[in-house]
Motif scaffolding. Sequence first.
Motif, PDB file in Angstrom:
ATOM      1  N   PHE A  69     -24.355  26.041   6.459  1.00  0.00           N
ATOM      2  CA  PHE A  69     -23.260  25.148   6.779  1.00  0.00           C
ATOM      3  C   PHE A  69     -23.544  24.394   8.078  1.00  0.00           C
ATOM      4  O   PHE A  69     -23.407  23.174   8.161  1.00  0.00           O
ATOM      5  CB  PHE A  69     -21.938  25.920   6.871  1.00  0.00           C
ATOM      6  CG  PHE A  69     -20.749  25.026   7.121  1.00  0.00           C
ATOM      7  CD1 PHE A  69     -20.351  24.098   6.160  1.00  0.00           C
ATOM      8  CD2 PHE A  69     -20.034  25.096   8.306  1.00  0.00           C
ATOM      9  CE1 PHE A  69     -19.259  23.253   6.385  1.00  0.00           C
ATOM     10  CE2 PHE A  69     -18.953  24.252   8.537  1.00  0.00           C
ATOM     11  CZ  PHE A  69     -18.565  23.339   7.569  1.00  0.00           C
ATOM     12  N   ALA A  70     -23.955  25.144   9.107  1.00  0.00           N
ATOM     13  CA  ALA A  70     -24.257  24.507  10.392  1.00  0.00           C
ATOM     14  C   ALA A  70     -25.331  23.438  10.223  1.00  0.00           C
ATOM     15  O   ALA A  70     -25.237  22.343  10.788  1.00  0.00           O
ATOM     16  CB  ALA A  70     -24.709  25.559  11.412  1.00  0.00           C
ATOM     17  N   ARG A  74     -25.450  28.461  -1.464  1.00  0.00           N
ATOM     18  CA  ARG A  74     -25.446  29.099  -0.138  1.00  0.00           C
ATOM     19  C   ARG A  74     -24.119  28.861   0.573  1.00  0.00           C
ATOM     20  O   ARG A  74     -23.572  29.759   1.216  1.00  0.00           O
ATOM     21  CB  ARG A  74     -26.626  28.569   0.691  1.00  0.00           C
ATOM     22  CG  ARG A  74     -27.977  29.028   0.142  1.00  0.00           C
ATOM     23  CD  ARG A  74     -29.131  28.354   0.821  1.00  0.00           C
ATOM     24  NE  ARG A  74     -29.238  28.711   2.224  1.00  0.00           N
ATOM     25  CZ  ARG A  74     -30.050  28.113   3.090  1.00  0.00           C
ATOM     26  NH1 ARG A  74     -30.828  27.123   2.694  1.00  0.00           N
ATOM     27  NH2 ARG A  74     -30.110  28.508   4.345  1.00  0.00           N
ATOM     28  N   LEU A  75     -23.591  27.627   0.457  1.00  0.00           N
ATOM     29  CA  LEU A  75     -22.303  27.338   1.085  1.00  0.00           C
ATOM     30  C   LEU A  75     -21.197  28.175   0.452  1.00  0.00           C
ATOM     31  O   LEU A  75     -20.358  28.752   1.143  1.00  0.00           O
ATOM     32  CB  LEU A  75     -21.970  25.850   0.966  1.00  0.00           C
ATOM     33  CG  LEU A  75     -22.865  24.892   1.755  1.00  0.00           C
ATOM     34  CD1 LEU A  75     -22.445  23.451   1.519  1.00  0.00           C
ATOM     35  CD2 LEU A  75     -22.838  25.212   3.248  1.00  0.00           C
ATOM     36  N   GLY A  80     -20.895  31.493   1.659  1.00  0.00           N
ATOM     37  CA  GLY A  80     -20.477  31.680   3.052  1.00  0.00           C
ATOM     38  C   GLY A  80     -21.640  31.721   4.023  1.00  0.00           C
ATOM     39  O   GLY A  80     -21.517  32.294   5.107  1.00  0.00           O
ATOM     40  N   ASP A  81     -22.738  31.094   3.669  1.00  0.00           N
ATOM     41  CA  ASP A  81     -23.930  31.072   4.531  1.00  0.00           C
ATOM     42  C   ASP A  81     -23.705  30.138   5.723  1.00  0.00           C
ATOM     43  O   ASP A  81     -23.750  28.916   5.608  1.00  0.00           O
ATOM     44  CB  ASP A  81     -25.123  30.597   3.689  1.00  0.00           C
ATOM     45  CG  ASP A  81     -26.429  30.616   4.470  1.00  0.00           C
ATOM     46  OD1 ASP A  81     -26.388  30.534   5.717  1.00  0.00           O
ATOM     47  OD2 ASP A  81     -27.486  30.699   3.813  1.00  0.00           O
ATOM     48  N   GLN A  82     -23.465  30.732   6.883  1.00  0.00           N
ATOM     49  CA  GLN A  82     -23.121  29.943   8.064  1.00  0.00           C
ATOM     50  C   GLN A  82     -24.268  29.076   8.549  1.00  0.00           C
ATOM     51  O   GLN A  82     -24.060  27.977   9.051  1.00  0.00           O
ATOM     52  CB  GLN A  82     -22.669  30.872   9.196  1.00  0.00           C
ATOM     53  CG  GLN A  82     -21.333  31.525   8.917  1.00  0.00           C
ATOM     54  CD  GLN A  82     -20.914  32.442  10.050  1.00  0.00           C
ATOM     55  OE1 GLN A  82     -21.267  32.226  11.211  1.00  0.00           O
ATOM     56  NE2 GLN A  82     -20.161  33.478   9.721  1.00  0.00           N
ATOM     57  N   VAL A  83     -25.484  29.591   8.405  1.00  0.00           N
ATOM     58  CA  VAL A  83     -26.652  28.826   8.847  1.00  0.00           C
ATOM     59  C   VAL A  83     -26.778  27.554   8.010  1.00  0.00           C
ATOM     60  O   VAL A  83     -26.995  26.460   8.544  1.00  0.00           O
ATOM     61  CB  VAL A  83     -27.935  29.679   8.727  1.00  0.00           C
ATOM     62  CG1 VAL A  83     -29.159  28.836   9.080  1.00  0.00           C
ATOM     63  CG2 VAL A  83     -27.832  30.898   9.630  1.00  0.00           C
ATOM     64  N   LEU A 113     -14.598  22.341   2.774  1.00  0.00           N
ATOM     65  CA  LEU A 113     -14.481  23.798   2.726  1.00  0.00           C
ATOM     66  C   LEU A 113     -13.382  24.241   1.770  1.00  0.00           C
ATOM     67  O   LEU A 113     -13.563  25.171   0.982  1.00  0.00           O
ATOM     68  CB  LEU A 113     -14.172  24.354   4.113  1.00  0.00           C
ATOM     69  CG  LEU A 113     -15.337  24.382   5.099  1.00  0.00           C
ATOM     70  CD1 LEU A 113     -14.909  25.042   6.401  1.00  0.00           C
ATOM     71  CD2 LEU A 113     -16.512  25.144   4.476  1.00  0.00           C
TER      72      LEU A 113
END
Lengths: 199, 95
Positions: free
Chosen positions: A20-21, A11-12, A15-18, A57
């Motif tokens: 990552f957050a 997922r990272l 580019g899955d922002q959720v 990253l």
Amino acid sequence: VQVEDPMLLERLRAGDQVAFAAVVRQWSPAMLRVARAYVRTQSSAEEVVQEAWLGVLRSLDGFEGRAQLRTWVFRILVKAARRRGRREERVNAELDGPTVDPSRFRDSDDQYPGGWRADAAPTDWGPEPVLLAAEFRAVLHRALAELPERQRAVVELRDVHGFDSDEVCELLDLTPADQRVLLHRGRATLRGVLEGVIA
Amino acid sequence: VTPPGTTPPATTPLATTPRDIACIELVEMLTDYLEGVLPAEEMVAVEAHLQECPPCQVYLAQMRATIAALGSVPVDTLCTEAQDTLLDAFRDHFR
């Protein structure tokens, strides 16, 4: 021990922002605690954690997945924290201690405590133009190279390049007081070097 | 503290006597002194000490001489190739 989402890495990488957050929220408290063990202040620990995440990253694509993602992230963190800790140590060392050998001064039980000892007092260097001789310029040039990094930067910017103290504080991100201490220590060391070759 | 080998001045022009500074302390105050950032009473104390203490006068002169000599130290700059590259880039930019 938290069980790691086996899909987290994918997922990272996607580019899955959720994701990552969420992982930043979840791991950062422990990362802060680890960083704090290496560096002196909370704000510098926060910077280290940020730096570590940015490092994560950058190398996310290169991560081979042999270790758990979390282990890998913390390894990056520790490297960043160690680096920062060493830098802080250097800076602290740059700010500590007397600039003139204390043995050159009289003891506290002397009639003049802290006064120069007669046999260790500085002696006149003679006329100033002597110092401008190429020989001394070369000595100073070498001595500058041996100063701790920040002292060197402050002394060179101030005394060689003629920047004023405000500019130097701004450029090197120093408080006015730290800038003066670094300047003082650097100049005092250089004076000592010249004293060694002149006397 | 009156430094060894000197006599304190008979009268002081100040209303209050400046605090005594030992040489070991004074040498750490000289950059602040030269930068002009000492509080007024510390400034007076440094000057009073200097007036009476030839070795500290010499030390201050050496600090000043060191600073002056730094002004003529050779400096590192970009290598000639890098400077040439920049000049080429500058020319290209306006071509």
